[in-house]
Design a protein around this motif. Structure first.
Motif, short mmCIF file in Angstrom:
data_model
loop_
_atom_site.label_atom_id
_atom_site.label_comp_id
_atom_site.label_asym_id
_atom_site.label_seq_id
_atom_site.Cartn_x
_atom_site.Cartn_y
_atom_site.Cartn_z
N PRO A 15 0.83 -1.20 0.00
CA PRO A 15 0.00 0.00 0.00
C PRO A 15 0.87 1.26 0.00
O PRO A 15 2.01 1.25 0.48
CB PRO A 15 -0.79 -0.12 1.31
CG PRO A 15 -0.78 -1.57 1.63
CD PRO A 15 0.53 -2.09 1.13
N GLU A 16 0.32 2.35 -0.52
CA GLU A 16 1.09 3.59 -0.65
C GLU A 16 1.45 4.20 0.70
O GLU A 16 2.51 4.81 0.85
CB GLU A 16 0.30 4.61 -1.47
CG GLU A 16 0.18 4.27 -2.94
CD GLU A 16 -0.50 5.36 -3.73
OE1 GLU A 16 -0.70 6.47 -3.16
OE2 GLU A 16 -0.85 5.12 -4.90
N ARG A 17 0.59 4.04 1.69
CA ARG A 17 0.83 4.70 2.98
C ARG A 17 1.95 4.03 3.76
O ARG A 17 1.87 2.84 4.09
CB ARG A 17 -0.45 4.70 3.81
CG ARG A 17 -0.30 5.43 5.15
CD ARG A 17 -1.53 5.28 6.01
NE ARG A 17 -1.32 5.87 7.32
CZ ARG A 17 -2.12 5.67 8.37
NH1 ARG A 17 -3.19 4.90 8.24
NH2 ARG A 17 -1.85 6.23 9.53
N HIS A 45 3.70 -0.59 6.03
CA HIS A 45 2.68 0.00 5.17
C HIS A 45 1.30 -0.35 5.71
O HIS A 45 1.08 -1.48 6.16
CB HIS A 45 2.80 -0.54 3.74
CG HIS A 45 4.06 -0.13 3.04
ND1 HIS A 45 4.06 0.73 1.96
CD2 HIS A 45 5.36 -0.45 3.26
CE1 HIS A 45 5.31 0.90 1.55
NE2 HIS A 45 6.11 0.20 2.33
N ALA A 48 -5.03 1.64 2.54
CA ALA A 48 -5.91 2.81 2.55
C ALA A 48 -7.33 2.39 2.88
O ALA A 48 -7.70 1.21 2.77
CB ALA A 48 -5.87 3.49 1.19
N GLU A 49 -8.15 3.34 3.30
CA GLU A 49 -9.55 3.05 3.55
C GLU A 49 -10.19 2.52 2.28
O GLU A 49 -10.04 3.09 1.20
CB GLU A 49 -10.28 4.32 4.01
CG GLU A 49 -11.72 4.08 4.42
CD GLU A 49 -12.39 5.33 4.97
OE1 GLU A 49 -13.62 5.27 5.20
OE2 GLU A 49 -11.70 6.35 5.17
N GLU A 51 -9.30 -0.19 0.78
CA GLU A 51 -8.35 -1.07 0.10
C GLU A 51 -8.34 -2.41 0.83
O GLU A 51 -8.00 -2.47 2.00
CB GLU A 51 -6.96 -0.45 0.09
CG GLU A 51 -5.95 -1.18 -0.79
CD GLU A 51 -4.62 -0.44 -0.88
OE1 GLU A 51 -3.99 -0.48 -1.94
OE2 GLU A 51 -4.21 0.19 0.13
#
Length: 324
Positions: A15-17, A45, A48-49, A51
């Protein structure tokens, strides 16, 4: 000739975060230094909400297919190792199958917590050896951030989200340890240790997802002992020893566990793929993630002998010996 399940492609998705250790300092009584010194983890990581685990798994699978130069139409089965499926049912694997556009074949989940990918790889190998499938996508995917208690500093700092995948294909070998593919597997479980690592919720108990609970010191003790033992057993089955190993690709739970296990196997840390610092413990996703990153780094090359080993709730543990 002997049928072997050979790795044709590998891929991963994160994930990006990115959540650094400092993020936890305002939430629980901990520090970046405390987390690093005890676990080796620096960041992880979080999904996201909206995901989901199957989203992560599908993206890792697409990366593995691209690495193999194949498409979803070439795949006969999808096996997903996860403890954090999107829904109680259907399986995350069928959702991955749909997201890949697969109309053929079959898909199912394997639930053995952190040992899930080893279990899934062993099952996929058996499907290939039995002639039930020629190509199998084996995926580890988790969104453990959804079951963490962010007031429990002993667990919330340890885990992250991610996915990794390998594409196995039936091939023929000479029946020796020089063959490419899976050479041996070794699986174990002991349900009497359930209270050492579990989630305090479920469909038939609380009706809720619950939160992860762990007796860290006890899990550490069992991990070091059992991981080295299962790895040696699998190597023995393949007619090999620790001296033959090019890379250990362990479950990425804790750097101290990884180091202690390597020492017991008499394999130097220079021959261990370590990714825990960047991903934290991604449970069933950690080994395929590490395999993909190891190949990406140029560490893992064709012909290398690899040992993977993992332990998780259950307790469940096991290992796989394969030649890349």
């Amino acid at each position: 000739m002997t049928i072997r399940a050979v790795v044709r492609g590998v891929g991963h998705y994160l994930p990006e975060r990115v959540v650094p250790n400092t993020w936890f300092e305002d939430r629980v009584d901990t520090t970046d230094e405390w987390i690093r010194s005890r676990t080796g983890i620096e960041r992880r990581h979080f999904a996201a909400e909206g995901e989901t685990t199957s989203d992560l798994g599908a993206k890792a699978a697409q990366a593995a297919l691209a690495d193999a130069g194949m498409t979803a139409e070439d795949v006969d089965a999808v096996v997903v190792a996860t403890s954090t499926a999107d829904l109680t049912f259907p399986s995350a694997a069928t959702m991955v199958q749909a997201k890949l556009g697969m109309k053929q074949g079959f898909a199912f989940d394997v639930q053995a917590v952190c040992a899930g990918f080893v279990y899934a790889l062993s099952n996929a190998n058996a499907l290939i050896l039995a002639g039930q499938a020629k190509r199998v996508l084996v995926i580890g995917a988790e969104t453990f951030s959804r079951i963490l208690d962010f007031e429990d500093r002993g667990t919330c700092v340890l885990f992250g989200d991610g996915a990794g995948a390998v594409l196995l294909e039936a091939s023929t070998g000479g029946g020796t340890s020089d063959d490419r593919g899976i050479l041996a597997t070794d699986l174990h479980s002991d349900g009497s240790y359930k209270d050492l690592l579990y989630v305090d919720g479920g469909v038939s108990t609380t009706g809720t997802a619950g939160h992860l609970r762990m007796q860290g010191n006890q899990v550490f003790r069992h991990a070091v002992e059992k991981l080295a033992e299962t790895a040696h057993t699998a190597l023995d089955k393949a007619g090999l020893s620790g001296a033959d190993v090019d890379w250990i690709v362990p479950h990425q739970a804790n750097l101290r566990i990884i180091t202690a296990t390597a020492q017991r196997m008499q394999v130097p840390m220079e021959r261990v793929v370590v990714t825990v610092q960047d991903h934290g413990n991604t449970s069933a996703a950690s080994i395929p993630l590490a395999l993909s990153v190891g190949k990406e780094r140029g560490q893992i090359k064709e012909g290398d002998l690899i040992v993977t080993e993992a332990i998780g709730g259950g307790l469940s543990w096991g290992s796989v010996v394969l030649r890349w």
